[in-house]
Write a protein that holds these residues in place. Sequence first.
Motif, PDB file in Angstrom:
ATOM      1  N   ARG A 360       5.247 -10.561 -45.515  1.00 55.38           N
ATOM      2  CA  ARG A 360       4.960 -10.666 -44.404  1.00 55.38           C
ATOM      3  C   ARG A 360       4.087 -10.836 -44.113  1.00 55.38           C
ATOM      4  O   ARG A 360       3.759 -11.368 -42.840  1.00 55.38           O
ATOM      5  CB  ARG A 360       5.959  -9.643 -44.171  1.00 55.38           C
ATOM      6  N   ASN A 453      10.357   0.149 -46.443  1.00 52.27           N
ATOM      7  CA  ASN A 453      11.003   0.655 -45.366  1.00 52.27           C
ATOM      8  C   ASN A 453      12.206  -0.296 -45.045  1.00 52.27           C
ATOM      9  O   ASN A 453      11.838  -1.231 -45.653  1.00 52.27           O
ATOM     10  CB  ASN A 453       9.478  -0.076 -44.778  1.00 52.27           C
ATOM     11  N   TRP A 455      13.090  -2.021 -42.949  1.00 52.36           N
ATOM     12  CA  TRP A 455      12.936  -3.309 -41.917  1.00 52.36           C
ATOM     13  C   TRP A 455      12.237  -4.039 -42.830  1.00 52.36           C
ATOM     14  O   TRP A 455      12.018  -5.517 -42.111  1.00 52.36           O
ATOM     15  CB  TRP A 455      11.520  -3.183 -40.409  1.00 52.36           C
ATOM     16  N   GLU A 458      16.644  -5.143 -43.992  1.00 47.10           N
ATOM     17  CA  GLU A 458      17.413  -5.110 -43.400  1.00 47.10           C
ATOM     18  C   GLU A 458      17.628  -5.637 -42.141  1.00 47.10           C
ATOM     19  O   GLU A 458      16.421  -5.887 -41.670  1.00 47.10           O
ATOM     20  CB  GLU A 458      17.663  -3.542 -42.869  1.00 47.10           C
ATOM     21  N   ARG A 459      19.196  -6.348 -41.951  1.00 45.12           N
ATOM     22  CA  ARG A 459      19.201  -7.932 -41.162  1.00 45.12           C
ATOM     23  C   ARG A 459      20.551  -7.413 -40.632  1.00 45.12           C
ATOM     24  O   ARG A 459      21.320  -6.524 -41.335  1.00 45.12           O
ATOM     25  CB  ARG A 459      19.381  -9.189 -41.866  1.00 45.12           C
ATOM     26  N   HIS A 512       5.988   4.216 -35.709  1.00 41.32           N
ATOM     27  CA  HIS A 512       7.017   3.521 -36.068  1.00 41.32           C
ATOM     28  C   HIS A 512       6.164   1.684 -36.167  1.00 41.32           C
ATOM     29  O   HIS A 512       6.397   0.772 -36.276  1.00 41.32           O
ATOM     30  CB  HIS A 512       8.155   3.212 -35.512  1.00 41.32           C
ATOM     31  N   ALA A 516       6.702  -1.392 -38.520  1.00 43.06           N
ATOM     32  CA  ALA A 516       6.752  -2.057 -38.518  1.00 43.06           C
ATOM     33  C   ALA A 516       5.845  -3.536 -38.209  1.00 43.06           C
ATOM     34  O   ALA A 516       6.287  -4.883 -38.918  1.00 43.06           O
ATOM     35  CB  ALA A 516       6.342  -2.166 -36.388  1.00 43.06           C
ATOM     36  N   ALA A 519       6.367  -4.442 -41.784  1.00 42.55           N
ATOM     37  CA  ALA A 519       7.733  -6.032 -41.152  1.00 42.55           C
ATOM     38  C   ALA A 519       6.987  -6.928 -41.240  1.00 42.55           C
ATOM     39  O   ALA A 519       8.017  -7.891 -40.771  1.00 42.55           O
ATOM     40  CB  ALA A 519       8.976  -5.241 -41.069  1.00 42.55           C
ATOM     41  N   ALA A 542      12.641  -9.927 -38.293  1.00 39.11           N
ATOM     42  CA  ALA A 542      13.407  -8.212 -38.065  1.00 39.11           C
ATOM     43  C   ALA A 542      13.743  -8.014 -36.929  1.00 39.11           C
ATOM     44  O   ALA A 542      13.572  -6.375 -36.543  1.00 39.11           O
ATOM     45  CB  ALA A 542      12.279  -7.782 -38.688  1.00 39.11           C
ATOM     46  N   VAL A 545      16.879  -5.575 -35.584  1.00 34.26           N
ATOM     47  CA  VAL A 545      17.065  -4.444 -36.587  1.00 34.26           C
ATOM     48  C   VAL A 545      16.054  -3.297 -35.614  1.00 34.26           C
ATOM     49  O   VAL A 545      16.292  -2.304 -35.552  1.00 34.26           O
ATOM     50  CB  VAL A 545      16.101  -4.773 -38.051  1.00 34.26           C
ATOM     51  N   ILE A 546      14.561  -3.743 -35.435  1.00 36.98           N
ATOM     52  CA  ILE A 546      13.679  -3.034 -35.493  1.00 36.98           C
ATOM     53  C   ILE A 546      13.844  -2.196 -33.717  1.00 36.98           C
ATOM     54  O   ILE A 546      13.741  -1.323 -33.784  1.00 36.98           O
ATOM     55  CB  ILE A 546      11.974  -4.001 -35.230  1.00 36.98           C
ATOM     56  N   ASP A 549      16.575  -0.113 -34.077  1.00 38.29           N
ATOM     57  CA  ASP A 549      16.667   1.508 -34.219  1.00 38.29           C
ATOM     58  C   ASP A 549      15.429   2.171 -32.950  1.00 38.29           C
ATOM     59  O   ASP A 549      14.773   3.637 -32.934  1.00 38.29           O
ATOM     60  CB  ASP A 549      15.421   1.508 -35.548  1.00 38.29           C
TER      61      ASP A 549
END
Length: 838
Positions: A360, A453, A455, A458-459, A512, A516, A519, A542, A545-546, A549
Amino acid sequence: MTPDSVPPAVLPQWHLLPNGLRLGFIQLPAGSQAAALVRVNAGAHDAPGEYPGLAHFLEHLLFLGSQAYAPTQSLMPFVQGCAGQLNASTRERHTDFFFQVPAAAFGEALKRLLDMLARPLLDPAAQLREREVLQAEFLARGRDRETLCDAAIGTALSCAHPFSGFHAGNRETLPVEAPAFQKALTGYHQRFYQTGQMKLLVAAPFSLEQVLELLQSDECQLPVAPNVARPIQPLRADDGGTLRLSVDGARPYLDIAFALDGLPDEACVALDVLGSWLSSQADRSLFQTLSDAHWCDAVSLRVPYWHDGQGVAVLEVQLTERGMAERAQIVAAVRDWLHFMSTQAAWSELWGEYAQIRQRGLMGKEPLALLRYWIDPAAWTPSIDTNRVQQALEMLGAQLHASRPIVLTVDGEGCARTKRIEPVKAGFELDLVAEQLPPSDRTGWQWRLPERNPWLSERMQPGVAALQIPSLRWVEHADAAGQGVLYLRWRFAAGQPPAGLWHTLHAALRRHAIAAAQAGVELHFDDHGHSWCLRLCGYAEALPVILRDLTDILKAPSPAAFNEGHRLRYESVTSGADEILIRQLLRRLPLLLAGAARDGDASLDQHALDQAWHQSHWDTLAVGLPRHLSGPLQTVLAELPGLAGPGAGQYDESTLRYCWSRFGQPGVETALVLFCPLPLRTTFIEANWRRLARLMEGAFFRRLRSELQLGYAVFCGYRQFGECPGIVFAVQSPSASASEILAHIETFLDGFAGTLDEVAAADPSTGNHDGDLRRRAESLWQAHLAGFEGDHPEAVAAASANLDARAIRAQLQALRDAEGGWHVVANAEAPDRRWHRC
């Protein structure tokens, strides 16, 4: 190709050229910038022992002209004139030189780079001047916590090794007037700056054949010689050691250092695997365990030295007050965690998430960042042998478990004058003593791998939706390559928000930011006085999603974040030892320019934050995101704190022409930042000021750094601080006072007016360079913050193509007359009565 697989375009293809030079090439898509990096496989440890700092000194000298290019036409002014970036770094066993420029300027930049490496001038007068720059850098490094910690760790090695020596260099170790030194300098250059010791990496939007043709030019010819074999001395710390180091102004830290030797090549990747998991702040992580016990505020891994299977690895723990009393427990916990990770943790889980993080991270990197990644021996590659890395991790774990670490406590308290350790060849003065850790009861640790993690995988459900939020501006970008940039700004009424709330949210978001980054997303949260700005840049899928949260965290940070906010607010008004002073001053400029009131007595609690959000208005800019994210993004934006809309944005900005803000106390060095805002915010004036700043950048650096030798931190350029664009001048000096620095800046501006026509005629202008996603997004956002329409960057580019010297000269005069104001931040009082305290 799976969504997280590495695009073939970012993998270098290696070629051995007939002259022995190794060339790594990455062909980038059209429209990209171009970058080059040369690694010379020789560094500070290879310099003659009688001349510490010679390798570092040579790195500096190479930028001061070559046979084909005079100093004013050399690589640094050329790259500065192209609005590019460049730098160099001397490490223990290698030296890197690198630049990034618009593709059209790449050929001329590469010629200058290779010519300066092969045929430097090494002018004696320039050497005398540059030695003073190294002296200033030496003085600054003598107050740097990491530098002093590494020197202290070196004193505990049980056998002689270059790591324990002094390699920075200063006025005493660089006798440039001596013939023997000149012979050693040229001998070092001739021995190592040749094809057998070099690698060249290029990332550019053209073909390999074009690069090979460019390398045939006279300026690109390098001396040809074979690789130089050098013995490697053993690296051991058999008895470990427990030490305490005092560094003025430093927060308490605990360094747990291991001397490693005789490991396979893959061990540096295995160490990177450990570092990746060590950085986790998720539940069950080492950090979370220590933080729950109120022992630490941060945990990180540093590797100050690695070469040929040996190195020094430092696990660094930022201590709380309670942690200072429990250092023995912390050491035990860290060692137990390392043993678990290297011998008991499930390898498939360890490697799986690590590989996904590295994959990534390679997506969306700028050209130069790609080259700096691939030159690292710890670089993960898709073809790496995972079994060999696993075996290397086991061997690494066995050494970590069997060896006694060097345990170093560092804080701002002066050490007792008894039992002082006198370091051998430390170079830097160390306030260092041996000590025993306070006794502590053993605790059983039950380690498990941290939570994965989310992130990374998850989507949100994709969906195209009409843009229904007026405060959202959506900008398409061709060839975004799966990347996107999202900006958010919250604006507050005058007097809001209370001091410290930004620090609370900054503390809450900081943990966080690591997740991030893993990700593939950079997270930045900035304080502009009466507004806060959040930037998410990277892997587009991402981003929603980020942000979703993070919204919950922004609304209701933890009690611990409020406590941390109190401490950070206090530290924000005092200068700290862990950051260079000039950077602290630059960070304060947006607050000064906004005229933001800072109420030190305001409460920091959830009620105060709720009130601030209630009075805020937000707007946002999304650049490069695919259309199927328009639905999920708007769903998330609807839950943001505050009201959608730009807000009033009318504040009591200072109308004083000369404003002076003091930050910190006078010390060994003086730092001064002068910011000159645009007199009027028009397209024509901005175009002129951008061009003027580019013309001055190289000349300002040469005059104040090289000729006047004021210090090593010297620069000027066009910048925007919050909502205010202009030109900034910054100097940090160990010798000049604030009034002297200011006088030098004014004298430079007076003298530059007389040479402006000549400099403008020689300007290698290459036009607008905002074609790539990040630069375009940043220019659009800065224009938005400054109150311009969306087409402003294009309008400035068009205006820039039609500038003449008379218009630029008129704007230089406006700058000298402070028509837009002069704002100074310095660690000293104003020198005369024209300045008003702000």
